[in-house]
Design an enzyme around this catalytic site. Structure first.
Site, PDB file in Angstrom:
ATOM      1  N   LYS A 147      26.904 115.787  78.332  1.00 48.90           N
ATOM      2  CA  LYS A 147      26.031 115.823  77.148  1.00 48.90           C
ATOM      3  C   LYS A 147      25.787 117.265  76.677  1.00 48.90           C
ATOM      4  O   LYS A 147      25.247 117.508  75.621  1.00 48.90           O
ATOM      5  CB  LYS A 147      24.697 115.128  77.448  1.00 48.90           C
TER       6      LYS A 147
ATOM      7  N   LYS B  24      18.055 107.017  66.210  1.00 51.44           N
ATOM      8  CA  LYS B  24      16.590 107.108  66.129  1.00 51.44           C
ATOM      9  C   LYS B  24      16.161 108.336  65.325  1.00 51.44           C
ATOM     10  O   LYS B  24      15.239 108.263  64.509  1.00 51.44           O
ATOM     11  CB  LYS B  24      15.969 107.178  67.531  1.00 51.44           C
TER      12      LYS B  24
END
Ligand code: C3B
Length: 833
Positions: A573, A682
């Site tokens: 990530k 989101k």
């Protein structure tokens, strides 16, 4: 035996049912009643904790009535049900969600105010239900919300861990793990001490001859652990449908103690046995995208899967239908390979207990199951040593071998000369020790396999499952791009933005049909609307700034650009890329004249996320972020121009505060490694822009919102292999700006250089597997574009509005409808009331 109640009596009961509250006064009465009776306290010493309990109990009563009716209706109509098997459900808080979904939050707000409380404080009393690690567990929670909101007859099945994901504390810049005991008072679960299942482990298999002369296997001996059901009601939004999440808890089967041992004076070993049984559901494994092959984990998996299947089969049998109808009545979705033993368990039930022929049973099994793959990372693919499976589940291992035998026979027929193919697709890996490949078993035992975003679904077909595409053809493989529930992630997390959107979209309809957001597009250039929009973003940033001040003591300027990366800490990530970039920005600012500095845009870099307790490199990354923050945040020359914040204990309820407050969020995984990502969705839905790589759902987000509304950078997935190869076998020169960053770390600016040497060595000397150096230049350039773009606030806000308007596709409702049509073949059960 169930009592049979005459119809007139039933009708009388339902007429006389206690009515649920529908307004503020009714709510207040219920709160007072619960404080004074259920909690046995007086209103005079009702504190926030008691007010939370009583409010929750009042809403719980409502839910349970709807839950009962939903279950009755589903049983009566006897339509096909979906069962979602997931080892993780990252639910977060339940009260706010329940209030909004039943449409009575305003009533509760007024009622609580009358009693002297602020609703936010009461909501804040609740402990997150954190039975998950990250994306996979949160996806399961969003799916439950959509399934109920769309009226699908659906159950979730999981484990009731006594300890959820650990609480993270940051002490002296290091992560410290603290156990998360969350069950002190949990009003959202109903223990069902009457719903128990005996689960067998160990033992041996013998053969018997049946009346018809055929042989059958019998699994005997070993030990029994009891599974006890705990039910959590899942309310749909704006519908009476309330589904069930059933979580299993483990318990010794002999009741409290083994009384024989107890009476013989062997008190300790009788208690030890009880504790051993309870250990099974004691704790969630805290790894994200990593499998470590621990025996207790396999025990958890079988315990949960066996209890769930027993329950599902028992429910099916009540309908008195024939087995040939099983797959018409039952769809089971495997959330990753964790529940793959369910395939073997159903085959065992049909074969050994129900006496069906192998082929008949296997046909039912494969029609019942669907399998979702969530990752291509090799370290996350589950494999279990054959010896361990043999020891724990001897009959299941036999069945796995038989499944494999029949499967390989068909492969051999289709690819007669290809021995390698057989070795590659086999469920058993012929290694030392031999391993059961759970993904292969899941593919062979399901009728559909799906990935979670387009790129990911293509990658599984061309890499890890390529051979299976040849064996089964491409139609067995499909894509269902992930989604998020707009109820929690917009309406609940960002009430003011939700209200503003509603004012332009003709009401709250967009919360059930997110494509209606497109009505916003017309307002993207409307100056007054933009002002209102920007004002809400600013207020959300002020709220986050206050929280930052409270928990870290650092003052941040809400007018600065808030740049956020919150997710599990993982090398793929690339939080390391982010923090190296922050250091580079710091060096650049330090190199400027005072005059030049004045022209720069202030930034706050916010990080958050947990590292798996055994993931040493991830912990080093957390340490570096904190070390950099403690230097930069004190640097008076820099002041507001740059702040670096690490927010401890990132979880669902914190995400609800953080997402609405971001201007820019980072989704910067090495291309091809992040299956989908869901926080990207989101953040955009909350009016933030994103910087990201061409990976996972970023690609589809770009397609939907338009390339000019996203900051993409970095190498493409198709080039990653070649670059890695070049690093290892060619020359690998590190980006010169990145070298400056490394030099600064090595000079001791952020503390003992040795503390960070492994992070640097991973890039310089160990092949830079995650392409940090390759992507560094393009990453920094793109950040420069972000700054430039942010200076033009009108345009920036327009981009945000346009992006939100185009996010309709990413609702988990769309996603669930795709599963229902393409994989489960189930219909909603429309409620007429
Ligand atoms: C995650 C993936 O890492 C994310 O890209 C994806 O969005 C979610 O699943 C949901 O599909 N994932 C996870 O959280 N844990 C795993 N073991 C595997 C994948």
């Amino acid at each position: 035996v169930e009592a049979s109640i005459p119809e007139p009596q039933r009708a009388a009961w339902s007429r006389n049912q206690i009515q649920s509250f529908t307004d503020k006064d009714g709510f207040e009465k219920e709160v007072v009643r619960h404080v004074e009776t259920t909690l046995a306290r007086s209103m005079f010493n009702c504190d926030e904790s008691a007010a939370y309990s009583a409010t929750s109990l009042a809403f719980r009563d409502r839910l349970i009535k709807d839950w009962n009716k939903t279950q009755q209706r589903q049983t009566y109509r006897d339509t096909k049900r979906v069962y979602y098997l997931s080892l993780e459900f990252l639910m977060g808080r339940a009260l706010d969600n329940a209030m909004l979904n039943v449409g009575l939050k305003d009533a509760a707000k007024g009622g609580l105010a009358d009693l002297g409380f602020r609703i936010e404080d009461i909501i804040g009393q609740e402990h997150d239900a954190a039975l998950g690690n990250g994306g996979l567990g949160r996806l399961a929670a969003c799916f439950l919300d959509s399934l109920a909101s769309l009226n699908y007859p659906a159950w979730g099945y999981g484990l009731r861990y006594r300890y959820g994901i650990f609480k993270q504390e940051i002490i002296d810049g290091y992560q410290v793990e603290v156990p998360d005991y969350w069950l002190d008072f949990n009003p959202w679960e109903f223990p069902r001490h009457d719903v128990t299942v005996d689960i067998q482990f160990f033992g041996h298999v013998s053969k018997t001859t049946k009346d018809d002369g055929k042989t059958a296997a019998i699994w005997e001996g070993g030990e029994i652990v009891q599974a006890v059901a705990y039910d959590v009601p899942i309310p749909g939004y704006d519908t009476p449908t309330t589904n069930n999440l059933r979580l299993w808890s483990s318990k010794a089967s002999g009741g409290e103690f083994d009384f024989q041992k107890f009476n013989n004076g062997d008190y300790e070993s009788s208690v030890a046995e009880q504790q051993r049984a309870e250990t099974i559901s004691a704790v969630l494994y805290p790894n994200d995208n990593l499998e470590r092959g621990k025996e207790l984990r396999l025990k958890q998996q079988y315990f949960w899967v066996a209890a769930s299947l027993y329950d599902i089969v028992r429910r099916f049998k009540k309908s008195k239908r024939g087995w040939n109808e099983f797959a018409d009545q039952v769809a089971i979705q495997l959330n990753d390979t964790h529940p793959t033993l369910a395939i073997v368990e159903l085959q065992r039930i049909l074969l050994d207990i129900e006496g069906l022929e192998w082929d008949v049973a296997w046909d039912i099994v494969t029609k019942t199951f669907g399998y979702t793959n969530h990752t291509v990372l090799p370290e996350a693919l589950e494999k279990w040593p054959v010896g361990l499976v043999q020891y724990l589940l001897p009959r299941h291992l036999q069945i796995i071998y038989d499944i494999n035998l029949y499967f390989l026979q068909t492969v051999e027929k289709a690819f007669p000369k290809d021995r390698d193919m057989l070795t590659r697709v086999s469920i058993i890996e012929e290694s030392q020790p031999k391993m059961v490949r759970m993904a292969h078993l899941a593919i062979v035992g399901s009728h559909k396999v799906n990935g979670v975003a387009e790129l990911h679904s293509d990658l599984i077909k061309t890499t890890i499952f390529k051979d299976f595409v040849e064996v089964y053809g491409p139609d067995k493989f499909t894509n269902v791009t992930n989604g998020i529930t707009p109820r929690r992630w917009l309406h609940q997390a960002n009430p003011r933005l939700s209200e503003l959107i509603a004012s332009k979209c003709g009401g709250n309809g967009f919360l059930k049909d997110l494509t209606q957001l497109n009505r916003l597009e017309a307002h993207a250039k409307d100056a007054a609307f933009r002002r209102e929009w920007a004002e809400i973003k600013y207020a959300n940033k002020v709220r986050l700034a206050k929280h930052i001040k409270n928990v870290t003591g650092v003052t941040v300027n809400p007018a600065a650009l808030f740049d956020v990366q919150v997710k599990r800490i993982h090398e793929y990530k690339r939080q390391q890329l982010n923090i190296f970039g922050v250091i580079h920005r710091y060096l650049t600012l330090k190199g400027m004249s005072v005059e030049e500095r004045k022209k720069q845009l202030p930034r706050v870099s916010v990080f958050g996320g947990k590292a798996a307790p055994g993931y040493w490199m991830a912990k080093q990354i957390i340490h570096l972020i904190n070390a950099v923050g403690s230097v930069i945040n004190k640097d008076e020359e820099i002041g507001d121009l740059l702040k670096v914040i690490f927010l401890e204990d990132y979880n669902v309820s914190k995400a609800e505060m953080i997402c609405p407050a971001s201007d820019l969020s980072e989704h910067i995984s090495t291309a091809g490694t992040e299956a989908s990502g869901t926080s990207n969705m989101k953040f955009v839905l909350n009016g933030g822009l994103i910087i990201g790589t061409c990976d996972g759902a970023n690609i589809e987000i770009t397609r939907e919102i338009g390339e000019s509304n996203i900051f993409l950078f970095g190498n493409l997935a198709e080039d990653v292999e070649d670059l890695r190869h070049a690093h290892n076998y060619g020359s690998h020169s590190i980006d010169s700006d990145l070298e400056k960053v490394f030099g600064t770390i090595e000079s001791g600016t952020f503390g003992t250089p040795h503390d960070f040497s492994a992070m640097i060595a991973a890039v310089r000397h160990h092949g830079d597997y995650y392409l940090v150096s390759d992507d560094f230049h393009s990453y920094m350039e793109t950040h420069r574009l972000v700054d430039e773009s942010y200076r033009n606030q009108d345009e920036w806000v327009s981009k945000c509005i346009t992006s939100v308007a185009r996010m309709g596709f990413f609702s988990s409702d769309r996603c669930i409808n795709e599963y229902a049509d393409g994989i489960w073949n189930v219909e909603p059960l429309v409620v007429q009331e």
